[in-house]
Design an enzyme around this catalytic site. Structure first.
Site, PDB file in Angstrom:
ATOM      1  CG  ASP A 285      -2.296   0.644   0.925  1.00 30.59           C
ATOM      2  OD1 ASP A 285      -2.340   1.884   1.047  1.00 30.59           O
ATOM      3  OD2 ASP A 285      -3.288  -0.034   0.571  1.00 30.59           O
TER       4      ASP A 285
ATOM      5  NE  ARG B 221      -4.201  10.502   3.645  1.00 33.08           N
ATOM      6  CZ  ARG B 221      -3.717   9.347   3.230  1.00 33.08           C
ATOM      7  NH1 ARG B 221      -3.568   9.104   1.947  1.00 33.08           N
ATOM      8  NH2 ARG B 221      -3.386   8.412   4.078  1.00 33.08           N
TER       9      ARG B 221
ATOM     10  CG  ASP C  31      -6.492   5.462  -2.165  1.00 34.12           C
ATOM     11  OD1 ASP C  31      -7.670   5.832  -2.178  1.00 34.12           O
ATOM     12  OD2 ASP C  31      -5.859   5.224  -1.110  1.00 34.12           O
ATOM     13  CG  MET C  32      -9.246  10.378  -6.352  1.00 32.05           C
ATOM     14  SD  MET C  32     -10.270  11.408  -5.330  1.00 32.05           S
ATOM     15  CE  MET C  32     -11.855  11.198  -6.067  1.00 32.05           C
TER      16      MET C  32
ATOM     17  CB  CYS D 234      -9.372   2.653  -3.308  1.00 34.67           C
ATOM     18  SG  CYS D 234      -9.201   3.196  -1.607  1.00 34.67           S
TER      19      CYS D 234
ATOM     20  CG  ASP E  42     -10.239   3.891   4.224  1.00 37.37           C
ATOM     21  OD1 ASP E  42      -9.868   2.967   3.486  1.00 37.37           O
ATOM     22  OD2 ASP E  42      -9.827   5.062   4.112  1.00 37.37           O
TER      23      ASP E  42
HETATM   24  C1  DGJ Z   1      -7.073   5.354   1.703  1.00 40.01           C
HETATM   25  C2  DGJ Z   1      -7.400   3.914   1.447  1.00 40.01           C
HETATM   26  O1  DGJ Z   1      -8.776   3.710   1.517  1.00 40.01           O
HETATM   27  C3  DGJ Z   1      -6.631   3.039   2.416  1.00 40.01           C
HETATM   28  O2  DGJ Z   1      -6.990   1.717   2.249  1.00 40.01           O
HETATM   29  C4  DGJ Z   1      -5.171   3.249   2.194  1.00 40.01           C
HETATM   30  O3  DGJ Z   1      -4.821   2.803   0.916  1.00 40.01           O
HETATM   31  C5  DGJ Z   1      -4.828   4.720   2.355  1.00 40.01           C
HETATM   32  N1  DGJ Z   1      -5.656   5.556   1.534  1.00 40.01           N
HETATM   33  C6  DGJ Z   1      -3.389   4.978   2.007  1.00 40.01           C
HETATM   34  O4  DGJ Z   1      -3.084   6.285   2.002  1.00 40.01           O
END
Ligand code: DGJ
Length: 729
Positions: A366, A443, A478-479, A526, A548
């Site tokens: 990750d 973030r 991811d985003m 994600c 999450d």
């Molecule tokens: C948000 C994701 O939903 C998490 O699972 C993880 O990948 C974090 N970002 C990492 O920054």
């Protein structure tokens, strides 16, 4: 041909044996909505409409004073020339007016379904699977054409709709609103249902009676969002999981959307969905076309369960694509909650090794492997390996994992840039921003301007290099923030409000290219969990990290709500550590496994630190999962008990031939001196005989469905049971 044009009646009938949808061209001009629902036969469809002149409802036809656009149930209504309800579109012409008059011009009916240029959409593999109608309307003063696209699937109770505007003239027009669909139901005694939430609490179900006037849900965040899913349903008052009329509309789009329901004084209900018109414009130059995203409309006479099973089948088989569409997914272990940013190669190897011993098939690295990323304050955009953590690079780690017999997967967050990054220092204007204004961080990161071709090309090239740099079989995309100061340095002033939609088109182009280039990679989308869990993303990436929030109790609601539209095969679900990192709750490992096993099973914890007893339990559940995963992924889902209604949740997945099923039951808080509880199953063959967990007793299907399966008395909070049902010959 399941789309008929009755020229005498000027009525289109779309039907497939189960569903009918009638459209009438009234006065040779206006597309009116007659009916959508269970298939009906009618010899005089045009007599469905009834007319009455109403005070304050203007009339456009002098010879027909009873007729008014204000009271006509319409297919794609305008504002400004007679209808005072919420319109499906609005155009601004060069003379400053927004008055339009689109009238019927022609139509086309053909077998099959054409793709939408640059946009995700439901598809067919063979033309025999669906039929399409395109009704073309023209505003001759503006010189603009409007095409209403309808497709009806033969074997699914699905109609898809979209609209496209074509500038046929020689003057510019500006689109201010252009929804994907609008339907006027001839009644208003409905409930409406939608999925709302926030980060870590996505897709909770809300059902309410309709009130007069407008009720809407929407996103202005530049993503479909955690807050509202691009979906809304109308339900008859008596509709429940098993019976009653339900009409769902879902948008195949991942950006700003709006779903609106308006009840007028004459009990007409207008239901619409499309790109959010708020802060949206689109300049349409002569010769150009604007295509809206597609809406997927599902009618069910079998309640919410029937609607869900139709959505599940369509999304799984005719929206998701790629080699993984028809495959169960590898069981994965992700290092995020185990290490967060604090890892090195040794730690990752320990997790992978321990997972491998228990039967886990894929190791996912990750966030934190690139640039100099030790926390969330830097490096997004710099997709080069962080040597301090991974001295042997991605290839070194992937090789090691490969030698264990596991696959290797990688996290990326390509749409973002950290102000502390080489990329930002090189291209400070590549993020969404408005000159002279603050660049609001979230973030600690900014959003790359994907409305710009060079930014998209850069990402395609950079990510291609990363994906080729090691044996990567899985990518988590991811985003982690929503958009602010939505503006582009590359667009002229009159196109600034196109930025959010152009961003989506850019993102879709990137995803199309990468999934084409790397067909063997399993992509999981994600957005801080389920912030972009929508059919648009599923078109490119066949699964989504559901939330999450990995707490087993919270997950019951999240997975239950998600399952209203999305099949289990599209949901990522992980077993994590306790006390849970999001809510601090301690639930038994078995329940955590049982919840995650109801979707794509994964793990996200220091698995190497588990006790021997827990390791044995995990290994056994993994073995069990292999026995049931085809049911979870490809079976028909029946929701039996709702976590929104009390302490009990249950759902089951039944094989297409009704020969096997798996039932999950969860009890959150135990009650003292409990009564016996019989869980009534569904979806089995009534007269067939079944064994439960391969026991000695044999039950008829109707016995299990009508009388139920007697559950053990439960004396512990957070209990769960899994039952395997098998037909006996
Ligand atoms: C948000 C994701 O939903 C998490 O699972 C993880 O990948 C974090 N970002 C990492 O920054």
């Amino acid at each position: 041909m399941p789309i008929e044009w009755n020229e005498k009646e000027e009525v289109f009938h779309l039907y497939n044996g189960k569903v009918s949808y009638f459209i009438q061209i009234v006065h040779g001009k206006y597309p009116a909505h007659l009916y959508w629902g269970r298939q009906v036969k009618t010899r005089q469809p045009s007599s469905i409409l009834a007319f009455k002149g109403r005070a304050f409802s203007p009339t456009t036809e002098p010879e027909d004073p009873k007729f008014s656009l204000d009271t006509l149930p319409q297919e794609y209504p305008a504002y400004g020339n007679g209808d005072f309800r919420s319109p499906a579109y609005q155009l601004l012409s060069e003379d400053g007016s927004t008055i339009t008059e689109f009238v019927y011009n022609s139509h086309e009916i053909f077998q099959g379904k054409r793709p939408l240029k640059g946009l995700p959409a439901a598809y067919v593999e063979d033309d025999s699977e669906a039929d399409t109608l395109i009704i073309t309307l023209v505003d001759s003063l503006l010189g603009v054409g409007l095409n209403l696209h309808y497709t009806i699937y033969s074997d699914l109770d699905v109609i898809t709709r979209s609209a496209s505007f074509e500038n046929l003239g020689n003057r510019e027009v500006e689109l201010h609103k252009c929804l994907s669909m609008s339907v006027d139901f001839h009644q208003a005694d409905w409930d409406w249902l939608h999925l709302h939430g926030t980060w870590s609490r996505e897709r909770h179900i809300e059902r309410q009676p309709l009130h007069h006037g407008l009720q809407t849900i929407s996103s202005t965040r530049g993503a479909s969002s955690h807050q509202h899913n691009p979906f809304v349903a109308l339900l008859s008052k008596n509709a429940n999981e098993e019976s009653g009329d339900v009409y769902g509309v879902s948008l195949v789009y991942s950006g700003n959307f709006q779903a609106a329901i308006e009840v007028d004084p004459f009990q007409t209900t207008r239901l619409s969905i499309g790109i959010n018109p708020f802060d949206f414009t689109w300049l349409l130059k002569p010769g150009e076309t604007f295509q809206t995203p597609e809406a997927i409309m599902v009618y069910s006479s079998d309640g919410l369960g029937g609607m869900s099973r139709t959505y599940h089948k369509l999304l799984r088989t005719r929206v998701c694509r790629g080699v993984y569409r028809d495959k169960t997914r590898p069981i994965l272990i992700n290092n995020w909650e185990a290490t967060y940013f604090d890892f090195n190669e040794k730690k990752l190897k320990e997790i992978a090794e321990a997972g491998n011993e228990l039967g886990i098939e894929l190791f996912v690295l990750d966030d934190g492997w690139f640039g100099h990323r030790d926390n969330d304050k830097s490096s997004l955009g710099d997709w080069v390996v962080y040597q301090k953590k991974l001295p042997n690079g991605l290839a070194g780690l992937a090789d090691y994992i490969g030698k264990l017999g596991m696959k290797f997967g990688l996290w990326v967050e390509p749409e973002m840039v950290s102000p502390d990054s080489e990329l930002y220092r090189r291209h400070p204007d590549w993020c969404l921003h408005v000159p002279g204004r603050r660049r609001t961080a979230s973030r600690n990161q900014l959003v790359l301007d994907l409305s710009r071709k060079e930014v998209c090309n850069y990402l395609i090239d950079t990510l291609s290099k990363v994906f080729k740099s090691a044996a990567i079989s899985y990518v988590k995309w991811d985003m982690n923030r929503n958009m602010t100061e939505i503006g582009s340095a590359a667009l002229p002033p009159e196109r600034q409000r196109e930025t959010a939609h152009r961003y989506m088109l850019g993102l879709y182009r990137i995803l199309e290219k990468l999934t084409e280039r790397f067909p063997a990679i399993l992509f999981e989308s994600c957005s801080g969990g389920g912030g972009r869990f929508d059919p648009g993303m599923l078109y490119y990436m066949p699964q989504t990290w559901t939330s999450d929030d990995t707490d087993a109790v919270e997950r019951l609601k999240i997975q239950y709500g998600t399952s209203l539209i999305y099949p289990a095969i599209t949901m990522g679900a992980h077993v994590s550590d306790v006390p849970n990192h999001q809510v601090g709750r301690t639930t038994p490992l078995l329940m955590r496994c049982h919840v995650a096993m109801a979707a794509n099973l994964g793990f996200e914890l220091n698995i190497d630190k588990l006790s021997e007893g827990d390791k044995t339990l995990v290994a056994a559940q993994i073995q069990q999962y292999h026995q049931i995963k085809d049911l979870v992924c490809f079976g028909d889902q029946f929701r039996l008990l709702s976590p929104f209604a009390g302490m009990d949740t249950a759902w089951m997945y039944v094989s297409p031939k009704q020969e096997r099923a798996v039932v999950f039951y969860y009890k959150t808080l135990a009650v003292p001196n409990p009564p016996f509880f019989r869980l009534k199953l569904r979806g089995l063959k009534r007269e067939a005989m079944y064994k439960v967990n391969n026991g000695d007793k044999v039950f008829y299907g109707d016995e299990l469905m009508q009388i139920g399966l007697t559950l053990p008395l439960i004396k512990k909070d957070y209990s769960s049971f899994l039952y395997r049902i098998e037909k006996v010959n």
